[in-house]
Design a protein around this motif. Sequence first.
Motif, PDB file in Angstrom:
ATOM      1  N   HIS A   2       4.535 -16.922 -94.215  1.00  0.00           N
ATOM      2  CA  HIS A   2       5.645 -16.271 -94.903  1.00  0.00           C
ATOM      3  C   HIS A   2       5.187 -14.959 -95.541  1.00  0.00           C
ATOM      4  O   HIS A   2       5.878 -13.947 -95.450  1.00  0.00           O
ATOM      5  N   SER A   5       4.717 -12.299 -92.842  1.00  0.00           N
ATOM      6  CA  SER A   5       5.980 -11.697 -92.385  1.00  0.00           C
ATOM      7  C   SER A   5       6.558 -10.769 -93.447  1.00  0.00           C
ATOM      8  O   SER A   5       7.167  -9.756 -93.117  1.00  0.00           O
ATOM      9  N   LYS A   6       6.334 -11.077 -94.724  1.00  0.00           N
ATOM     10  CA  LYS A   6       6.805 -10.207 -95.797  1.00  0.00           C
ATOM     11  C   LYS A   6       6.084  -8.857 -95.753  1.00  0.00           C
ATOM     12  O   LYS A   6       6.696  -7.807 -95.918  1.00  0.00           O
ATOM     13  N   PHE A   9       7.293  -6.913 -92.756  1.00  0.00           N
ATOM     14  CA  PHE A   9       8.631  -6.395 -93.039  1.00  0.00           C
ATOM     15  C   PHE A   9       8.579  -5.173 -93.945  1.00  0.00           C
ATOM     16  O   PHE A   9       9.423  -4.288 -93.842  1.00  0.00           O
ATOM     17  N   ILE A  20       3.017  -6.414 -83.188  1.00  0.00           N
ATOM     18  CA  ILE A  20       2.733  -7.836 -83.401  1.00  0.00           C
ATOM     19  C   ILE A  20       1.374  -8.197 -82.819  1.00  0.00           C
ATOM     20  O   ILE A  20       0.607  -8.948 -83.415  1.00  0.00           O
ATOM     21  N   ILE A  50       3.989 -15.249 -84.831  1.00  0.00           N
ATOM     22  CA  ILE A  50       4.375 -14.124 -85.686  1.00  0.00           C
ATOM     23  C   ILE A  50       5.772 -13.641 -85.328  1.00  0.00           C
ATOM     24  O   ILE A  50       6.592 -13.352 -86.209  1.00  0.00           O
ATOM     25  N   LYS A  51       6.057 -13.574 -84.030  1.00  0.00           N
ATOM     26  CA  LYS A  51       7.384 -13.130 -83.596  1.00  0.00           C
ATOM     27  C   LYS A  51       8.470 -14.068 -84.125  1.00  0.00           C
ATOM     28  O   LYS A  51       9.475 -13.626 -84.693  1.00  0.00           O
ATOM     29  N   GLN A  53       8.191 -16.137 -86.638  1.00  0.00           N
ATOM     30  CA  GLN A  53       8.190 -16.095 -88.103  1.00  0.00           C
ATOM     31  C   GLN A  53       8.987 -14.892 -88.605  1.00  0.00           C
ATOM     32  O   GLN A  53       9.691 -14.998 -89.612  1.00  0.00           O
ATOM     33  N   MET A  54       8.898 -13.766 -87.924  1.00  0.00           N
ATOM     34  CA  MET A  54       9.692 -12.592 -88.311  1.00  0.00           C
ATOM     35  C   MET A  54      11.175 -12.878 -88.134  1.00  0.00           C
ATOM     36  O   MET A  54      11.994 -12.492 -88.975  1.00  0.00           O
ATOM     37  N   TYR A  57      12.196 -15.021 -90.975  1.00  0.00           N
ATOM     38  CA  TYR A  57      12.239 -14.244 -92.210  1.00  0.00           C
ATOM     39  C   TYR A  57      13.538 -13.430 -92.287  1.00  0.00           C
ATOM     40  O   TYR A  57      14.154 -13.344 -93.343  1.00  0.00           O
TER      41      TYR A  57
END
Length: 170
Positions: A2, A5-6, A9, A20, A50-51, A53-54, A57
């Motif tokens: 998390h 991803s923050k 972002f 990524i 990661i993809k 998770q984004m 998010y």
Amino acid sequence: MHDLSKVIFSYTAYPSSQQICSVAEALVEKFPCLKEPGSFAGLYGWQQRIKYQMHNYHAKLKSRQLAYPEIEVNTLKRKQRANAAPAKNVKRPKKAEINYLPPHPVGEDQDTLEKERCELISEMKKNNNTKTISEKMPKTFSSQRMEVVTQSPVINVFKDRWPALFSETQ
């Protein structure tokens, strides 16, 4: 994940596959024990995580009704029923666009920025005030972008509303 991803972002709302991949490479390089045996370079699984998770998010930000204009523009809820396909009319940043739809400056809202725009128009009518105009233009940038992205005005109307943008100094 998390927190990762923050951080991603904070740089870009919609990272490309190459971005990524570079994050996954940095992650595996920093922590070699995370390298996946059997996949090429040990990164494929991390890229996928990661993809996704984004994506999660983004969904979390939308569900909390937080004011992130770039995500708000790209949501399906704002689109007409005829255009409610995920990839239809999605306005994503193009190459080299930074802060595609930035939030308003701290302490400012749409009303105060509208007053700034009116002051900017009156300043344009005066002579030798490029310093004042140069100070006000960055302050109203978020309002300009919001108008362009959400309303898509005709160039003549936009030129009347933002005359300083079409001056030589700007």
